[in-house]
Design an enzyme around this catalytic site. Structure first.
Site, PDB file in Angstrom:
ATOM      1  N   GLY A  12      66.760  57.888  55.536  1.00 31.95           N
ATOM      2  CA  GLY A  12      67.176  57.574  56.904  1.00 31.95           C
ATOM      3  C   GLY A  12      65.977  57.512  57.845  1.00 31.95           C
ATOM      4  O   GLY A  12      64.829  57.678  57.422  1.00 31.95           O
ATOM      5  N   ASN A  34      72.400  58.710  49.647  1.00 34.46           N
ATOM      6  CA  ASN A  34      73.385  57.808  49.029  1.00 34.46           C
ATOM      7  C   ASN A  34      73.325  56.413  49.638  1.00 34.46           C
ATOM      8  O   ASN A  34      74.124  55.548  49.281  1.00 34.46           O
ATOM      9  CB  ASN A  34      74.815  58.380  49.132  1.00 34.46           C
ATOM     10  CG  ASN A  34      75.323  58.407  50.564  1.00 34.46           C
ATOM     11  OD1 ASN A  34      74.563  58.180  51.504  1.00 34.46           O
ATOM     12  ND2 ASN A  34      76.603  58.682  50.743  1.00 34.46           N
ATOM     13  N   GLY A  38      71.188  55.148  55.272  1.00 35.75           N
ATOM     14  CA  GLY A  38      69.756  55.134  54.962  1.00 35.75           C
ATOM     15  C   GLY A  38      69.373  53.804  54.316  1.00 35.75           C
ATOM     16  O   GLY A  38      70.242  53.051  53.872  1.00 35.75           O
ATOM     17  N   VAL A  59      75.385  63.835  48.512  1.00 35.22           N
ATOM     18  CA  VAL A  59      75.236  65.303  48.461  1.00 35.22           C
ATOM     19  C   VAL A  59      76.537  66.061  48.750  1.00 35.22           C
ATOM     20  O   VAL A  59      76.529  67.291  48.761  1.00 35.22           O
ATOM     21  CB  VAL A  59      74.107  65.814  49.390  1.00 35.22           C
ATOM     22  CG1 VAL A  59      72.756  65.283  48.946  1.00 35.22           C
ATOM     23  CG2 VAL A  59      74.378  65.485  50.861  1.00 35.22           C
ATOM     24  N   GLY A 104      74.028  75.837  48.638  1.00 34.38           N
ATOM     25  CA  GLY A 104      74.164  76.372  47.281  1.00 34.38           C
ATOM     26  C   GLY A 104      72.878  76.174  46.493  1.00 34.38           C
ATOM     27  O   GLY A 104      72.424  77.070  45.762  1.00 34.38           O
ATOM     28  N   LYS A 107      70.284  78.656  47.738  1.00 37.76           N
ATOM     29  CA  LYS A 107      70.552  80.012  47.221  1.00 37.76           C
ATOM     30  C   LYS A 107      70.061  80.124  45.781  1.00 37.76           C
ATOM     31  O   LYS A 107      69.373  81.087  45.410  1.00 37.76           O
ATOM     32  CB  LYS A 107      72.054  80.275  47.319  1.00 37.76           C
ATOM     33  CG  LYS A 107      72.531  81.554  46.695  1.00 37.76           C
ATOM     34  CD  LYS A 107      74.005  81.776  47.050  1.00 37.76           C
ATOM     35  CE  LYS A 107      74.665  82.737  46.094  1.00 37.76           C
ATOM     36  NZ  LYS A 107      75.526  82.062  45.097  1.00 37.76           N
ATOM     37  N   TYR A 147      81.566  64.121  64.303  1.00 38.90           N
ATOM     38  CA  TYR A 147      80.136  64.457  64.174  1.00 38.90           C
ATOM     39  C   TYR A 147      79.873  65.848  64.764  1.00 38.90           C
ATOM     40  O   TYR A 147      79.287  66.717  64.114  1.00 38.90           O
ATOM     41  CB  TYR A 147      79.315  63.410  64.905  1.00 38.90           C
ATOM     42  CG  TYR A 147      77.816  63.560  64.771  1.00 38.90           C
ATOM     43  CD1 TYR A 147      77.199  63.472  63.519  1.00 38.90           C
ATOM     44  CD2 TYR A 147      77.009  63.757  65.889  1.00 38.90           C
ATOM     45  CE1 TYR A 147      75.810  63.571  63.403  1.00 38.90           C
ATOM     46  CE2 TYR A 147      75.623  63.853  65.771  1.00 38.90           C
ATOM     47  CZ  TYR A 147      75.032  63.762  64.526  1.00 38.90           C
ATOM     48  OH  TYR A 147      73.661  63.859  64.411  1.00 38.90           O
ATOM     49  N   LYS A 151      78.780  69.180  62.580  1.00 40.44           N
ATOM     50  CA  LYS A 151      77.494  69.861  62.768  1.00 40.44           C
ATOM     51  C   LYS A 151      77.700  71.314  63.220  1.00 40.44           C
ATOM     52  O   LYS A 151      76.925  72.201  62.866  1.00 40.44           O
ATOM     53  CB  LYS A 151      76.635  69.101  63.780  1.00 40.44           C
ATOM     54  CG  LYS A 151      76.100  67.776  63.254  1.00 40.44           C
ATOM     55  CD  LYS A 151      75.065  67.966  62.145  1.00 40.44           C
ATOM     56  CE  LYS A 151      74.404  66.662  61.754  1.00 40.44           C
ATOM     57  NZ  LYS A 151      73.448  66.800  60.637  1.00 40.44           N
ATOM     58  N   THR A 177      66.123  60.943  69.590  1.00 46.34           N
ATOM     59  CA  THR A 177      64.788  60.646  69.064  1.00 46.34           C
ATOM     60  C   THR A 177      64.709  59.167  68.743  1.00 46.34           C
ATOM     61  O   THR A 177      65.712  58.562  68.362  1.00 46.34           O
ATOM     62  CB  THR A 177      64.532  61.502  67.803  1.00 46.34           C
ATOM     63  OG1 THR A 177      64.672  62.878  68.156  1.00 46.34           O
ATOM     64  CG2 THR A 177      63.140  61.279  67.239  1.00 46.34           C
TER      65      THR A 177
END
Ligand code: UDP
Length: 315
Positions: A12, A34, A38, A59, A104, A107, A147, A151, A177
């Site tokens: 992205g 994916n 992006g 993901v 995960g 961790k 969104y 988040k 940005t």
């Protein structure tokens, strides 16, 4: 020993600049994307680099990385209002399930985990400028809710993994940005205004144009993200440029800098469009010794050049 970083959403706009920064800092970089929003074009210059690996993967499903991982930067998500209106379910899934999978992995690998969160967690803010201790004013059932709430959930999940599993976590609240590699047609004000101005078309201001934003140049943002990852701050940190401007004045600035003949035209304001937005960055200044360096004029000139080339399809 060479450190390894995983960047989700690495193809992205922000993710690809982060991959560049990490490669320049000597990391092995594993970019996972994916390609929903992006683009391979953003990372194709890295394909020949032996320290760079690209994995096409969503993901929200289990993330398998065989090697050690020192840092995970979780940047995967549609991120422009147009994108998350077009992909509402994917946006909710990557913020929730995707964040869970990325945590995960952190961790399992004992990695430092950095969440790319957003000023949208403040919603249409009733406190100005926004400080990290403000809880926000978000409409959960409006079009932006997919969104904003994803988040907010991602932040809660990140803190839970920190508190319950002891994962080393960081939360960056990223404000508007801009810079090269933004998509011309992502619906955001900046690419819309620049491409309209370059084509001498009407510049479309939504609402009365009195709403404000504060635009940060991409290199500054990435420096802030990098410093935050290396710090030990687990509470959220605003990263953005506090130079605030109304959308009207911003449109005029773009017209001036492009030398365009475009005129402003006014269109309907999108639902729940925040009226003001400006980061209070005193926390980043004091704990990261970071503040933005690139002025809007300087950053806009570089970005306008980039868009000129994209419009002419010169690579
Ligand atoms: N906007 C606009 N014209 C456009 C696109 C956006 O006036 O063609 C406005 C939008 O309504 C918002 C501001 O510009 O008030 C910044 O919008 P952007 O999509 O860049 O991101 P946001 O900050 O709303 O997430």
């Amino acid at each position: 020993m060479t450190k390894t970083a995983v960047v989700t959403g690495g193809a992205g706009f922000l993710g690809s600049h982060l991959c560049d920064k990490l490669i320049a800092e000597g990391f092995n970089v594993i970019c996972i994307d994916n390609l929903l929003t992006g683009q391979l074009n953003n990372i194709k210059h890295l394909f020949m680099n032996e320290n760079f690996t690209f994995i096409k993967h969503d993901v929200t499903n289990f993330i398998h990385v065989p090697s050690n991982v020192d840092y995970i930067f979780h940047f995967a998500s549609p991120a422009s209002p147009l994108d998350y209106l077009q992909y509402p379910i994917q946006t909710l899934k990557v913020g929730s399930l995707g964040t869970h999978k990325a945590l995960g992995l952190a961790k399992e690998k004992k990695s430092v985990f950095l969440l790319a969160s957003t000023s949208e967690v403040y919603g249409d803010p009733l406190v100005h400028p926004q400080k990290e201790d403000y809880w926000g004013n978000v409409n959960p059932v409006g079009p932006r809710g997919v969104y904003d709430e994803a988040k907010r959930f991602a932040e809660a999940m990140t803190m839970a993994y920190h508190r319950y599993h002891g994962v080393e976590t960081r939360i960056a609240r990223i404000f508007n940005t801009y810079g090269p590699r933004m998509r011309l047609n992502d619906g955001r004000a900046l690419p819309a205004f620049i491409s309209q101005a370059l084509k001498n078309e009407d510049v479309t201001v939504f609402g009365d144009g009195l709403q404000t934003r504060s635009f940060c140049y991409v290199s500054d943002l990435i420096d802030g993200i990098y410093k935050l990852a290396l710090s030990s701050e687990t509470e959220p940190v605003n990263i953005g440029n506090p130079a605030e401007i109304t959308i009207n004045d911003f449109a005029k600035e773009v017209i001036k800098l492009t030398g365009s003949k475009s005129k402003l035209v006014y269109k309907e304001l999108p639902v729940d469009d925040p009226k003001v937005r400006q980061p209070d960055i005193s926390k980043a200044i004091s704990i990261l010794d970071w503040s933005p360096k690139v002025s809007r004029e300087e950053g806009l000139k570089i970005t306008i050049d980039y868009f000129k080339k994209s419009l002419l399809k010169i690579d």
